[in-house]
Motif scaffolding. Structure first.
Motif, PDB file in Angstrom:
ATOM      1  N   LEU A   5       6.026  -1.504   0.480  1.00  0.00           N
ATOM      2  CA  LEU A   5       6.559  -0.346   1.192  1.00  0.00           C
ATOM      3  C   LEU A   5       7.411  -0.769   2.384  1.00  0.00           C
ATOM      4  O   LEU A   5       8.450  -0.161   2.658  1.00  0.00           O
ATOM      5  CB  LEU A   5       5.421   0.571   1.643  1.00  0.00           C
ATOM      6  CG  LEU A   5       5.839   1.885   2.288  1.00  0.00           C
ATOM      7  CD1 LEU A   5       6.699   2.714   1.339  1.00  0.00           C
ATOM      8  CD2 LEU A   5       4.612   2.678   2.713  1.00  0.00           C
ATOM      9  N   VAL A  50       1.281   6.078   5.277  1.00  0.00           N
ATOM     10  CA  VAL A  50       0.681   5.301   4.191  1.00  0.00           C
ATOM     11  C   VAL A  50      -0.278   4.249   4.745  1.00  0.00           C
ATOM     12  O   VAL A  50      -1.365   4.037   4.200  1.00  0.00           O
ATOM     13  CB  VAL A  50       1.773   4.660   3.304  1.00  0.00           C
ATOM     14  CG1 VAL A  50       1.181   3.649   2.341  1.00  0.00           C
ATOM     15  CG2 VAL A  50       2.523   5.740   2.546  1.00  0.00           C
ATOM     16  N   ASP A  54      -4.244   4.148   4.034  1.00  0.00           N
ATOM     17  CA  ASP A  54      -4.849   2.942   3.474  1.00  0.00           C
ATOM     18  C   ASP A  54      -6.066   2.509   4.296  1.00  0.00           C
ATOM     19  O   ASP A  54      -7.117   2.180   3.744  1.00  0.00           O
ATOM     20  CB  ASP A  54      -3.803   1.826   3.422  1.00  0.00           C
ATOM     21  CG  ASP A  54      -4.270   0.630   2.612  1.00  0.00           C
ATOM     22  OD1 ASP A  54      -4.887   0.832   1.546  1.00  0.00           O
ATOM     23  OD2 ASP A  54      -4.005  -0.511   3.040  1.00  0.00           O
TER      24      ASP A  54
END
Length: 193
Positions: A5, A50, A54
């Motif tokens: 990412l 994100v 996570d």
């Protein structure tokens, strides 16, 4: 997944920058170009979300999460100046804009320039350190936070190195060589008949 990412965000940053400047200057659509450039911060929001998800899902904090925080910090601290740098060059090349201003080479003007650069790097490192500290608090005392602390120490080094560089230009300013004329004087002489 986090590293992929980060790479995707970096690629998207340059792609949005190129598209924004192309629409702004080549295709003469400044509003669309500006809209594309204003999408740049969304990349950091996605990366931040994100990374937080996570960690919330139980992932052990590691160097990847630290790298995400550092990437976001550097984009905040250096992204605007990078966009401004590219914009000046594209405007000059494709829209008849003035030549980009070069940083001063000598004296205290160069020292001031170096302190501004150091300030941008310090902002980048401080934002990264704040995000890393937020991640430490988010994970809590039970989690493995050594890798996040290591990234914070690296950011202190980034600040220190930039302060040393700027300080060296302040304490030991580079003098203009005698054979290197002052640009103002050179321009004034060129205007004389």
């Amino acid at each position: 997944m986090i590293v992929a990412l980060i790479i995707a965000c970096e690629v998207a940053f340059w792609a949005l920058l190129a598209a924004g400047l192309a629409f702004r200057y080549v295709f003469r659509m400044p509003r669309l170009g500006l809209a594309l450039l204003l999408c740049e911060p969304l990349l950091e929001v996605v990366l931040f979300a994100v990374t937080a998800i996570d960690l919330k899902n139980g992932a052990e904090p590691n160097w990847r999460h630290g790298l995400a925080a550092v990437y976001i910090g550097f984009t905040v601290g250096l992204g605007h100046s990078t966009i401004r740098w590219a914009d000046a060059r594209v405007a000059h090349r494709f829209a008849g804009g003035p030549p980009p201003v070069r940083p001063p080479k000598y004296g205290m003007a160069r020292a001031v320039h170096e302190w501004k650069v150091a300030g941008r790097w310090a902002v980048a490192a401080l934002v990264a350190m704040a995000l890393l500290q937020t991640a430490v608090w988010y994970v809590g005392g039970d989690g493995e936070i050594a890798s996040l602390r290591a990234w914070q120490q690296r950011m202190l080094w980034v600040i220190g190195i930039n302060v040393v560089i700027a300080g060296s230009y302040t304490l030991f300013p580079k003098e203009r060589p005698e054979r290197d004329p002052d640009p103002k004087t050179e321009r004034e002489q060129a205007k004389m008949p």
